[in-house]
Design an enzyme around this catalytic site. Structure first.
Site, PDB file in Angstrom:
ATOM      1  N   GLU A  32      -0.245   1.719   9.282  1.00 23.89           N
ATOM      2  CA  GLU A  32       0.433   0.976   8.649  1.00 23.89           C
ATOM      3  C   GLU A  32       1.629   1.709   8.316  1.00 23.89           C
ATOM      4  O   GLU A  32       1.746   2.572   8.763  1.00 23.89           O
ATOM      5  CB  GLU A  32      -0.764   2.272   7.160  1.00 23.89           C
ATOM      6  CG  GLU A  32      -1.118   0.442   6.242  1.00 23.89           C
ATOM      7  CD  GLU A  32      -1.437  -0.490   6.526  1.00 23.89           C
ATOM      8  OE1 GLU A  32      -1.111  -1.702   6.819  1.00 23.89           O
ATOM      9  OE2 GLU A  32      -3.301  -0.608   6.837  1.00 23.89           O
ATOM     10  N   ASP A  35       5.355  -1.753   9.917  1.00 25.60           N
ATOM     11  CA  ASP A  35       6.006  -2.601  11.222  1.00 25.60           C
ATOM     12  C   ASP A  35       7.208  -2.477  10.737  1.00 25.60           C
ATOM     13  O   ASP A  35       7.999  -3.022  11.577  1.00 25.60           O
ATOM     14  CB  ASP A  35       4.757  -4.054  10.665  1.00 25.60           C
ATOM     15  CG  ASP A  35       5.041  -4.552   9.173  1.00 25.60           C
ATOM     16  OD1 ASP A  35       5.788  -2.326   8.562  1.00 25.60           O
ATOM     17  OD2 ASP A  35       4.776  -5.018   8.269  1.00 25.60           O
ATOM     18  N   SER A 130       0.357 -12.585  -0.685  1.00 28.14           N
ATOM     19  CA  SER A 130       1.577 -13.602  -0.829  1.00 28.14           C
ATOM     20  C   SER A 130       1.680 -14.307   0.311  1.00 28.14           C
ATOM     21  O   SER A 130       2.624 -15.070   0.485  1.00 28.14           O
ATOM     22  CB  SER A 130       2.602 -12.199  -1.591  1.00 28.14           C
ATOM     23  OG  SER A 130       2.430 -11.556  -0.768  1.00 28.14           O
ATOM     24  N   ASP A 174       1.995  -9.236   7.598  1.00 24.94           N
ATOM     25  CA  ASP A 174       1.374 -10.024   6.738  1.00 24.94           C
ATOM     26  C   ASP A 174       1.620 -11.539   7.740  1.00 24.94           C
ATOM     27  O   ASP A 174       0.371 -12.202   8.023  1.00 24.94           O
ATOM     28  CB  ASP A 174       1.652 -10.021   5.716  1.00 24.94           C
ATOM     29  CG  ASP A 174       1.271  -8.392   5.139  1.00 24.94           C
ATOM     30  OD1 ASP A 174       1.142  -8.172   6.038  1.00 24.94           O
ATOM     31  OD2 ASP A 174       1.774  -7.737   4.474  1.00 24.94           O
TER      32      ASP A 174
HETATM   33  C1  GLA Z   1       2.607  -4.622   3.053  1.00 28.85           C
HETATM   34  C2  GLA Z   1       3.618  -4.989   3.675  1.00 28.85           C
HETATM   35  C3  GLA Z   1       3.704  -5.389   5.699  1.00 28.85           C
HETATM   36  C4  GLA Z   1       2.712  -3.751   5.720  1.00 28.85           C
HETATM   37  C5  GLA Z   1       2.122  -3.111   5.043  1.00 28.85           C
HETATM   38  C6  GLA Z   1       2.132  -1.613   5.326  1.00 28.85           C
HETATM   39  O1  GLA Z   1       1.486  -5.535   3.097  1.00 28.85           O
HETATM   40  O2  GLA Z   1       4.351  -6.905   3.392  1.00 28.85           O
HETATM   41  O3  GLA Z   1       4.744  -5.548   6.255  1.00 28.85           O
HETATM   42  O4  GLA Z   1       4.500  -2.837   5.936  1.00 28.85           O
HETATM   43  O5  GLA Z   1       2.192  -2.877   3.227  1.00 28.85           O
HETATM   44  O6  GLA Z   1       1.803  -1.879   7.010  1.00 28.85           O
END
Ligand code: GLA
Length: 385
Positions: A32, A35, A130, A174
């Site tokens: 988490e 990315d 989203s 995501d």
């Molecule tokens: C959100 C962001 C992702 C990622 C997560 C945390 O979902 O859209 O890009 O950074 O938080 O891992």
């Protein structure tokens, strides 16, 4: 999800049939806030998805309809042009507009179109509603109007939409998961090279379940602030180690060298990220060996890091996590950006019913909120129906 209903709605609103597309939300087993630091993530697309019906309307305008929105609080219809100055007021429509604009910037010619958006990805639950919307619209436009983008480009267009039209400087996880999901597999994605590998995931004897706190405490800005912390630490490390472009390129020794030069808050955030990238790699090895109990312990470590070091948890998530630990659940942690949304839990089959019952009762007693429970069913990514 009843697709025939939105097809009928589309026909009665716009007087013709349209093409139907879908793109899912996602889970992330571990990795988490890694990315946007060029690290690894381990997401999978799920059986909760966004759907759209679309067709060209012969004008230069978009007519959009979102029947799931609450008409008391937000307009469910939006009409807008495709020039930069035409940004609609409705937040849900801004995602559609942003995708169109990002595609146009890349040379696509997008005609006016009619569209209905509907779906069953819970909003604000950390399941990426989203990104599902961006990927669904991106995939639909690309296919309907033969724009020639590939899935990589569609994912990047979704991410650019977040950056430039929503204001969230998110990573690629995501949108990537929504576009590249594969039934029965997680995706181990290297967010620096964008190389990926499907990782079959079928933990025999265990179930993966999401518990939605049904709270969303993100005020805006917290996500971007954390990204900025990471970037400041990278810039400081790079003074001595110019090869370091992302936290992925750094190690704990490099971090220690800048201890007095960055703020304590930035330091501890960067420490979490460096640890989390390694934790994901270790977890993948454990999963390959089928050692789910050890992989579950890594999930708890991630939660502790997200809560105490990265400070993106909240009392509701911490409560559910602690309850899982006390109940002997194999693994549990908050999932996604944080500040609310879901915990993801790896639970032994035989403990499942008892745990879910007791956890949701205890949560209700403590916070007065009925948590929602979803089994994580890993499905395919964006597609035409
Ligand atoms: C959100 C962001 C992702 C990622 C997560 C945390 O979902 O859209 O890009 O950074 O938080 O891992």
């Amino acid at each position: 999800m009843d697709i025939s209903k939105i097809k009928e709605q589309f026909k009665s609103l716009y007087g013709a049939d349209g093409a139907v597309y879908t793109s899912p939300g996602r889970i992330n087993l571990i990795g988490e806030h890694t990315d946007y630091n060029g690290g690894f993530v381990l997401p999978g697309a799920i059986d909760k998805a966004l759907y759209c019906v679309i067709r060209p309307n012969g004008t230069a305008k978009v007519r959009a309809y979102a029947p799931d929105e609450n008409p008391q609080t937000v307009a469910i219809k939006s009409e807008f042009g495709l020039e930069e100055s035409d940004k609609p007021k409705e937040r849900w429509a801004q995602y559609i507009f942003g995708v169109c604009r990002e595609m146009t910037k890349k040379g696509a010619k997008i005609p006016g179109f009619d569209i209905i958006i509907s779906g069953d990805v819970p909003l604000g639950a950390g399941m990426s509603s989203s990104a599902a919307l961006e990927s669904c619209v991106g995939f639909a436009l690309n296919d309907s109007f033969q724009l020639g983008f590939d899935r990589f480009q569609i994912a990047l267009i979704g991410q650019a939409t977040e950056h430039n039209y929503v204001g969230v400087k998110c990573g690629i996880m995501d949108q990537f998961a929504s576009c590249f999901g594969k039934e029965g597999s997680l995706i181990r994605l290297d967010c620096r090279s964008l190389e990926y590998e499907y990782f079959p995931f079928d933990p025999k004897g265990y179930r993966l379940v999401l518990i939605n706190t049904c709270v969303a405490h993100m005020l805006g800005g917290e996500y971007n602030e954390r990204r900025e912390s990471c970037e400041r630490v990278v810039a400081t490390i790079a003074q001595q180690h110019p090869e370091v472009k992302l936290l992925r390129d750094a190690d704990t020794d490099m971090l220690k060298e800048v201890a007095g030069k960055v703020s304590a808050v930035d330091y501890i955030r960067a420490e979490f990220v460096i640890e989390e990238i390694q934790r994901l790699l270790d977890t993948c090895e454990l999963l390959k060996k089928g050692d789910y109990e050890a992989a579950g312990r890594k999930m708890y470590e991630t939660h502790t890091g997200l809560s105490l070091k990265y400070t993106v948890s909240c009392p509701e998530l911490d409560f559910l996590n602690e309850f899982a630990k006390q109940s002997g659940v194999t693994g549990s942690r908050l999932m996604g950006g944080g500040f609310g949304g879901c915990t993801i839990n790896l639970v032994k089959d035989e403990r499942y019913d008892d745990f879910i019952q007791k956890a949701t009762d205890a949560y209700h007693q403590k916070f007065g909120i009925r948590a929602k429970v979803y089994d994580a069913v890993i499905k395919d990514g964006a597609r035409k129906i």
